[in-house]
Design an enzyme around this catalytic site. Structure first.
Site, PDB file in Angstrom:
ATOM      1  N   GLY A  36     104.134  42.990  19.571  1.00  0.00           N
ATOM      2  CA  GLY A  36     104.239  41.705  18.905  1.00  0.00           C
ATOM      3  C   GLY A  36     104.819  40.613  19.780  1.00  0.00           C
ATOM      4  O   GLY A  36     104.391  39.454  19.725  1.00  0.00           O
ATOM      5  N   ASN A 122     112.786  49.360  23.451  1.00  0.00           N
ATOM      6  CA  ASN A 122     113.735  50.471  23.549  1.00  0.00           C
ATOM      7  C   ASN A 122     114.687  50.241  24.718  1.00  0.00           C
ATOM      8  O   ASN A 122     114.335  49.590  25.708  1.00  0.00           O
ATOM      9  CB  ASN A 122     113.004  51.803  23.684  1.00  0.00           C
ATOM     10  CG  ASN A 122     112.205  51.895  24.966  1.00  0.00           C
ATOM     11  OD1 ASN A 122     112.722  52.276  26.007  1.00  0.00           O
ATOM     12  ND2 ASN A 122     110.918  51.524  24.900  1.00  0.00           N
ATOM     13  N   CYS A 165     125.180  43.728  31.397  1.00  0.00           N
ATOM     14  CA  CYS A 165     126.460  43.095  31.047  1.00  0.00           C
ATOM     15  C   CYS A 165     126.542  42.868  29.540  1.00  0.00           C
ATOM     16  O   CYS A 165     127.623  42.944  28.955  1.00  0.00           O
ATOM     17  CB  CYS A 165     126.612  41.752  31.763  1.00  0.00           C
ATOM     18  SG  CYS A 165     126.729  41.825  33.555  1.00  0.00           S
ATOM     19  N   CYS A 177     110.317  49.138  14.506  1.00  0.00           N
ATOM     20  CA  CYS A 177     109.696  48.364  13.435  1.00  0.00           C
ATOM     21  C   CYS A 177     109.136  49.286  12.353  1.00  0.00           C
ATOM     22  O   CYS A 177     109.111  48.930  11.177  1.00  0.00           O
ATOM     23  CB  CYS A 177     108.585  47.492  14.006  1.00  0.00           C
ATOM     24  SG  CYS A 177     109.170  46.182  15.102  1.00  0.00           S
ATOM     25  N   CYS A 233     130.023  45.784  35.972  1.00  0.00           N
ATOM     26  CA  CYS A 233     128.679  46.183  35.557  1.00  0.00           C
ATOM     27  C   CYS A 233     128.082  47.141  36.586  1.00  0.00           C
ATOM     28  O   CYS A 233     128.106  46.842  37.794  1.00  0.00           O
ATOM     29  CB  CYS A 233     127.787  44.957  35.397  1.00  0.00           C
ATOM     30  SG  CYS A 233     126.056  45.358  35.008  1.00  0.00           S
TER      31      CYS A 233
END
Length: 245
Positions: A36, A122, A165, A177, A233
């Site tokens: 989408g 994901n 971060c 979804c 990080c």
């Protein structure tokens, strides 16, 4: 310019002009994920006259995609999304050079792009894309949408905060979804804004970097949050940006 009639509505904008349109024609955008978000973003980039469009996805079109992934048609069900998207986008604008990649080759293509749009759904994919962008020093436009909620973030890839971060840990398993639901115009709105952010960046307007924008579609409310760079990080902190997992 010979194609002024096609792009006249944006060329007349002071922020674009003939020179800006040429910048877009000379630019390469990589869209990873053709659901989408990506289907919408890629459509707007092609329509705007981006010169080279790189498309990456491993999935095939399913009937349940058509409720929100309006780039595809019912006859595309079962077809690879990269193939279906390339056909539709070429029909929209035959002057755009379109290349398609699978997931692994898509990460390698980051270095060939002037800007990358993460339209995946994901965390593992998002982390991998972010790391590739930091290593290649490429700007990244990240989008997400679920239920009636959306978010948009832009990372400059050269010294500011990165996606890791913002989400420092591996995070909770992302809802899908299929599980949580999504209304088509919600994800289309975020995909459109990803394209807008990318076009603005390519035109030299880069004030969106380092900001997370969240949207409550039910209340029609936006919030903007600054994303601080994390000196610890594992991707962009320290002396080896992008080298660590």
């Amino acid at each position: 310019m010979s194609d002024f009639a096609r792009y006249s509505r944006q060329v007349v904008l002071r922020e674009v002009g003939v020179n800006g349109q040429q910048l877009l024609r000379d630019s390469t955008a990589l869209v990873i994920g053709l659901g989408g978000l990506g289907a919408t973003a890629a459509s707007h980039l092609a329509a705007a006259g981006i010169g080279r469009l790189l498309l990456c996805d491993r999935d095939r079109v399913e009937l349940g995609n058509l409720q929100r992934q309006v780039l595809y048609r019912q006859g595309d069900v079962g077809r690879a999304k990269t193939e279906a998207a390339r056909a539709q986008l070429a029909a929209l604008n035959r002057d755009v050079e379109i290349e398609t990649f699978d997931a692994d080759a898509g990460l390698a293509a980051v270095r060939d792009a002037d800007i990358v749009l993460d339209c995946t759904d994901n965390f593992p994919a998002r982390y991998a894309i972010n790391q590739a962008c930091v290593a290649a020093r490429r700007p990244l436009v990240s989008g997400a949408a679920i239920r009636f909620e959306g978010q948009l973030a832009v990372f400059d890839g050269v010294g500011g905060a990165c996606y890791r971060c913002l989400y420092a840990d591996d995070g909770e398993a992302a809802e899908t979804c299929e599980e949580a639901g999504i209304l088509g115009p919600v994800v289309a709105t975020i995909g459109s804004l990803q394209a807008l952010a990318a076009l603005k960046w390519l035109l030299g307007r880069r004030d969106d970097a380092g900001k997370l924008q969240t949207w409550d579609a039910l209340q029609m409310q936006w919030r903007v949050h600054r994303i601080p760079a994390d000196p610890d990080c594992p991707v962009c902190g320290g002396p080896h940006r992008g080298d660590k997992q």
